[in-house]
Design a protein around this motif. Structure first.
Motif, PDB file in Angstrom:
ATOM      1  N   LEU A 164     -27.962 -29.532  -7.304  1.00 59.63           N
ATOM      2  CA  LEU A 164     -26.691 -29.612  -8.013  1.00 59.63           C
ATOM      3  C   LEU A 164     -25.655 -28.675  -7.398  1.00 59.63           C
ATOM      4  N   SER A 165     -24.401 -28.940  -7.730  1.00 65.97           N
ATOM      5  CA  SER A 165     -23.306 -28.093  -7.252  1.00 65.97           C
ATOM      6  C   SER A 165     -22.803 -27.218  -8.385  1.00 65.97           C
ATOM      7  N   ALA A 166     -22.117 -26.145  -8.010  1.00 61.78           N
ATOM      8  CA  ALA A 166     -21.552 -25.222  -8.983  1.00 61.78           C
ATOM      9  C   ALA A 166     -20.328 -24.555  -8.360  1.00 61.78           C
ATOM     10  N   PRO A 167     -19.436 -23.981  -9.183  1.00 60.73           N
ATOM     11  CA  PRO A 167     -18.222 -23.365  -8.643  1.00 60.73           C
ATOM     12  C   PRO A 167     -18.535 -22.217  -7.679  1.00 60.73           C
ATOM     13  N   CYS A 168     -17.853 -22.221  -6.543  1.00 58.93           N
ATOM     14  CA  CYS A 168     -18.038 -21.198  -5.516  1.00 58.93           C
ATOM     15  C   CYS A 168     -16.677 -20.768  -4.981  1.00 58.93           C
ATOM     16  N   VAL A 169     -16.624 -19.548  -4.484  1.00 56.40           N
ATOM     17  CA  VAL A 169     -15.437 -19.044  -3.787  1.00 56.40           C
ATOM     18  C   VAL A 169     -15.745 -19.085  -2.294  1.00 56.40           C
ATOM     19  N   VAL A 170     -14.958 -19.846  -1.562  1.00 53.53           N
ATOM     20  CA  VAL A 170     -15.161 -20.024  -0.120  1.00 53.53           C
ATOM     21  C   VAL A 170     -14.199 -19.095   0.611  1.00 53.53           C
ATOM     22  N   ILE A 171     -14.758 -18.186   1.440  1.00 50.29           N
ATOM     23  CA  ILE A 171     -13.956 -17.178   2.139  1.00 50.29           C
ATOM     24  C   ILE A 171     -14.116 -17.346   3.641  1.00 50.29           C
ATOM     25  N   GLU A 172     -13.004 -17.313   4.338  1.00 49.86           N
ATOM     26  CA  GLU A 172     -13.016 -17.298   5.799  1.00 49.86           C
ATOM     27  C   GLU A 172     -12.849 -15.845   6.253  1.00 49.86           C
ATOM     28  N   PRO A 173     -13.884 -15.218   6.813  1.00 48.65           N
ATOM     29  CA  PRO A 173     -13.786 -13.805   7.213  1.00 48.65           C
ATOM     30  C   PRO A 173     -12.710 -13.594   8.270  1.00 48.65           C
ATOM     31  N   ASP A 174     -12.057 -12.424   8.187  1.00 47.26           N
ATOM     32  CA  ASP A 174     -11.035 -12.094   9.190  1.00 47.26           C
ATOM     33  C   ASP A 174     -11.586 -11.214  10.309  1.00 47.26           C
ATOM     34  N   ALA A 234     -27.511  -8.931   9.594  1.00 49.45           N
ATOM     35  CA  ALA A 234     -27.133 -10.303   9.949  1.00 49.45           C
ATOM     36  C   ALA A 234     -25.630 -10.357  10.176  1.00 49.45           C
ATOM     37  N   PRO A 235     -25.170 -10.981  11.243  1.00 50.95           N
ATOM     38  CA  PRO A 235     -23.725 -11.059  11.491  1.00 50.95           C
ATOM     39  C   PRO A 235     -23.027 -11.928  10.460  1.00 50.95           C
ATOM     40  N   LEU A 236     -21.722 -11.707  10.338  1.00 55.37           N
ATOM     41  CA  LEU A 236     -20.936 -12.509   9.406  1.00 55.37           C
ATOM     42  C   LEU A 236     -20.821 -13.941   9.912  1.00 55.37           C
ATOM     43  N   PRO A 237     -20.924 -14.906   9.022  1.00 54.80           N
ATOM     44  CA  PRO A 237     -20.787 -16.302   9.441  1.00 54.80           C
ATOM     45  C   PRO A 237     -19.311 -16.693   9.552  1.00 54.80           C
ATOM     46  N   ALA A 238     -19.070 -17.900   9.989  1.00 51.55           N
ATOM     47  CA  ALA A 238     -17.690 -18.406  10.073  1.00 51.55           C
ATOM     48  C   ALA A 238     -17.115 -18.675   8.695  1.00 51.55           C
ATOM     49  N   GLU A 239     -17.988 -18.889   7.714  1.00 55.90           N
ATOM     50  CA  GLU A 239     -17.532 -19.194   6.353  1.00 55.90           C
ATOM     51  C   GLU A 239     -18.556 -18.678   5.363  1.00 55.90           C
ATOM     52  N   LEU A 240     -18.073 -17.986   4.342  1.00 56.66           N
ATOM     53  CA  LEU A 240     -18.923 -17.498   3.262  1.00 56.66           C
ATOM     54  C   LEU A 240     -18.699 -18.371   2.033  1.00 56.66           C
ATOM     55  N   VAL A 241     -19.784 -18.850   1.462  1.00 56.98           N
ATOM     56  CA  VAL A 241     -19.715 -19.638   0.223  1.00 56.98           C
ATOM     57  C   VAL A 241     -20.415 -18.825  -0.863  1.00 56.98           C
ATOM     58  N   ILE A 242     -19.626 -18.188  -1.708  1.00 57.88           N
ATOM     59  CA  ILE A 242     -20.163 -17.243  -2.693  1.00 57.88           C
ATOM     60  C   ILE A 242     -20.172 -17.901  -4.069  1.00 57.88           C
ATOM     61  N   PRO A 243     -21.348 -18.284  -4.581  1.00 48.31           N
ATOM     62  CA  PRO A 243     -21.405 -18.872  -5.926  1.00 48.31           C
ATOM     63  C   PRO A 243     -20.981 -17.855  -6.985  1.00 48.31           C
ATOM     64  N   LEU A 244     -20.272 -18.343  -7.981  1.00 49.96           N
ATOM     65  CA  LEU A 244     -19.862 -17.458  -9.076  1.00 49.96           C
ATOM     66  C   LEU A 244     -21.026 -17.160 -10.017  1.00 49.96           C
ATOM     67  N   SER A 257     -13.894  -8.976   4.062  1.00 49.61           N
ATOM     68  CA  SER A 257     -12.461  -9.248   3.947  1.00 49.61           C
ATOM     69  C   SER A 257     -12.134 -10.569   4.623  1.00 49.61           C
ATOM     70  N   GLY A 258     -11.098 -11.221   4.125  1.00 54.75           N
ATOM     71  CA  GLY A 258     -10.717 -12.507   4.689  1.00 54.75           C
ATOM     72  C   GLY A 258      -9.791 -13.257   3.765  1.00 54.75           C
ATOM     73  N   THR A 259      -9.734 -14.569   3.947  1.00 53.97           N
ATOM     74  CA  THR A 259      -8.839 -15.437   3.186  1.00 53.97           C
ATOM     75  C   THR A 259      -9.654 -16.431   2.375  1.00 53.97           C
ATOM     76  N   VAL A 260      -9.262 -16.604   1.126  1.00 52.92           N
ATOM     77  CA  VAL A 260      -9.930 -17.578   0.260  1.00 52.92           C
ATOM     78  C   VAL A 260      -9.479 -18.980   0.671  1.00 52.92           C
ATOM     79  N   LYS A 261     -10.422 -19.789   1.138  1.00 50.14           N
ATOM     80  CA  LYS A 261     -10.097 -21.156   1.551  1.00 50.14           C
ATOM     81  C   LYS A 261     -10.075 -22.114   0.367  1.00 50.14           C
ATOM     82  N   ALA A 262     -10.970 -21.885  -0.594  1.00 49.89           N
ATOM     83  CA  ALA A 262     -11.050 -22.800  -1.735  1.00 49.89           C
ATOM     84  C   ALA A 262     -11.873 -22.154  -2.839  1.00 49.89           C
ATOM     85  N   VAL A 263     -11.657 -22.622  -4.055  1.00 51.48           N
ATOM     86  CA  VAL A 263     -12.521 -22.322  -5.192  1.00 51.48           C
ATOM     87  C   VAL A 263     -12.947 -23.678  -5.737  1.00 51.48           C
ATOM     88  N   GLU A 264     -14.154 -24.090  -5.394  1.00 54.96           N
ATOM     89  CA  GLU A 264     -14.572 -25.459  -5.651  1.00 54.96           C
ATOM     90  C   GLU A 264     -16.089 -25.532  -5.778  1.00 54.96           C
TER      91      GLU A 264
END
Length: 573
Positions: A97-107, A30-40, A80-87
């Motif tokens: 429900l929501s939970a803490p996630c690390v949001v990464i923008e792939p480079d 599967a190709p990389l998306p525009a944004e990865l939302v990785i739950p902790l 690899s990429g840049t962390v946009k938020a931890v939220e």
């Protein structure tokens, strides 16, 4: 080594499996998306603490969530990429429900961290477990239990049998099937590693007999690698043969009671995908950042994809082209899966299947009718429970009685609801009862904790009050002792004054050291005594006339003192 006998478990059903819809095409990336939302939080246990912040640059495989305690597993960046938020973000759970996630923008570079094989053969068992924990390896069969806790030979120091679960009994799901067909050597190598870590005497890989290609590929890999004490066993196709306890029963004849560990009986069970992840973590030094996911159901092209964790499910569904009448997304299979609150939730370690549903594929169930106590649910239960009794007490909210019928032994496989002629959603009632019992237990625990804290505070206040009273009493005793010493000194002063030839006032008659008037009189007496013993200084060299004058003055002073004494009230004497 040949397994001579297979055993059977009670109950079970044979639903329409729909396996052929997704296992005819090879695994695709599967190709990389525009944004990865990785739950902790992607495994059973504590929530890993974030190790990155918004604006940080990360690389593929970098640790972004540190394990929290023993029952926890690490989380890594999928690319690899840049962390946009931890939220907090929406989780792939039916609760919404929501939970803490690390949001990464792939480079787009997909650049790995530096990694190398782990020298696990020269490491202690504890160090190997730490390596698996830090690599984020968990059970990929659906339970997502941290694997480092299961790599344990148990009380005996070794296992009799290590079971590798390749049954994959749930309808529609074929991710393990395709992985065994295309990547059998990695699975066999992982099984050999687990065999050595657990000191198992034999390894049995159980695969349902409706997967002949997987059985053949795994047997060929065992022959090529000359893997010792590893046997591939085709087991009868019957849902839920893929349950850990059911597969252990089929392969070994051992029934593991509820609340007991299989290692107490010399057996441990791992999924085939978990074995592959163990091999990658130890032999390649790669943490768990992706998995194979089946996309099936109401789609144009059902297929298996290797998906990076954090990829939105809707992006993966788009690859399979969902049909226009699709109305739901289920994570898992139709028997034990959970409906997702949105197709935008991310793929996580527990996502073995994304099942797209529609009213045509999964028509609404007919109206629920009263239970007729036919007993079909009891016959189909693979855990030998009495589902109709648990249903009655769960519906009536008599949770104590439901527990008496071993409610928590239920594995929620759905066999009872599948065969129920009254179309009662039995598993929903059991889940409701379990959640209510857990909620009440949590409330009781919270109340007990609050009571203990209150009692501790009262005890602390009582202790502090007693300590303060003891300090005041000690200080009062010390003050009384000082006053008594001062009174004794005042009583001895007149004798010294008489020896020096000076007039000394009479000693007060009061002996009560705590009488204010007596204390005042004693103080005045001491002052007068001090004045009486004072003599003029530098009178040795003066003339006789001056000495006579001084003596006359002192005589007048003494007379005035006598007059003052006589004028004092009698009560002060």
């Amino acid at each position: 080594m040949m397994l001579k006998k297979l055993f059977a478990f009670n109950g079970g059903v044979k639903p329409d499996y729909h396996k052929g819809e997704s296992n005819h095409l090879p695994i695709a990336a599967a190709p990389l998306p525009a944004e990865l939302v990785i739950p902790l939080h992607q495994s059973i246990g504590g929530v890993p603490h974030p190790l990155v912040h918004a604006g940080d640059c990360v690389r593929k495989g970098q640790l972004i969530g540190g394990p929290d305690g023993n029952v926890s597993s690490a989380v890594h960046a999928s690319t690899s990429g840049t962390v946009k938020a931890v939220e907090p973000r929406l989780m792939p759970h039916t609760s919404g429900l929501s939970a803490p996630c690390v949001v990464i923008e792939p480079d787009g570079r997909d650049e790995w961290i530096e990694h190398a094989p782990v020298p696990w053969r020269s490491m202690s068992p504890g160090e190997v477990r730490d390596a698996l924990r830090d690599a984020g390896v968990v059970g990929l069969g659906g339970a997502v239990f941290p694997s480092h806790l299961k790599v344990n030979p148990g009380k005996l120091g070794h296992l009799d049998t290590l079971v590798i679960n390749g049954a994959e009994c749930e309808p529609f799901i074929t991710c393990d099937d395709m992985q065994m067909r295309e990547r059998p050597e990695g699975i066999v190598k992982g099984a050999a590693i687990l065999r050595d870590l657990t000191q198992a005497k034999q390894v049995l890989v159980g695969i349902e007999d409706n997967k002949p290609e997987a059985v053949a590929a795994m047997r060929a890999a065992v022959e090529r690698l000359k893997a010792e004490r590893i046997e591939i066993v085709a087991v009868p196709t019957r849902y839920p043969a893929g349950g850990a306890k059911q597969l252990i029963r089929v392969l070994t004849g051992i029934e593991v009671p509820h609340g007991k560990r299989s290692t107490d009986y010399g057996v441990q069970c791992f999924n085939t995908g978990t074995a592959y992840a163990v091999w990658e973590a130890l032999e390649l030094g790669r943490p768990l950042i992706s998995r194979i996911v089946t996309v099936a159901g109401n789609v144009e092209t059902a297929r298996n994809y290797e998906v990076h964790f954090g990829t939105p499910m809707q992006d993966v569904i788009a690859l399979a082209k969902a049909k226009p009448d699709s109305d739901r997304v289920i994570m898992g299979g139709p028997m034990m899966g959970y409906r997702m609150p949105s197709a935008a939730v991310p793929v996580v370690k527990a996502t073995n299947c994304i099942l797209v549903g529609s009213k045509a594929l999964f028509p609404p169930p007919p109206p629920e009718m009263p239970c007729i106590r036919c007993g079909e649910c009891a016959l189909a239960c693979p855990v030998d429970l009495q589902p109709f009794e648990m249903y009655w007490f769960s519906r009536a909210k008599i949770f104590g009685k439901a527990q008496e019928y071993h409610l928590f032994d239920c594995i929620e496989c759905g066999c009872c609801a599948y065969v129920c002629p009254s179309r009662i959603p039995l598993v929903d009632y059991y889940r409701f009862a379990k959640s209510e019992i857990w909620a009440r237990e949590n409330e009781k625990t919270a109340a007990d904790t609050a009571r203990e804290r209150y009692e501790f505070r009262l005890a602390r206040e009582e202790r502090e009050k007693a300590e303060k009273a003891a300090k005041l009493a000690a200080k009062a005793t010390e003050t009384k002792a000082k006053l008594a010493a001062q009174a004794a000194a005042a009583a001895a002063a007149p004798a010294d004054a008489e020896a020096a030839g000076a007039a000394v006032p009479p000693e007060p008659t009061s002996t009560a050291t705590n009488d204010p008037k007596a204390l005042i009189a004693a103080a005045m007496a001491r002052a007068q005594a001090q004045k009486a013993v004072v003599h003029p200084e530098n009178v040795e060299q003066i003339s006789p006339e001056k000495q006579a004058e001084i003596a006359e003055i002192e005589a007048r002073r003494a007379k005035l003192r006598e007059v003052a004494k006589a004028a004092q009230p009698q009560e002060d004497q």
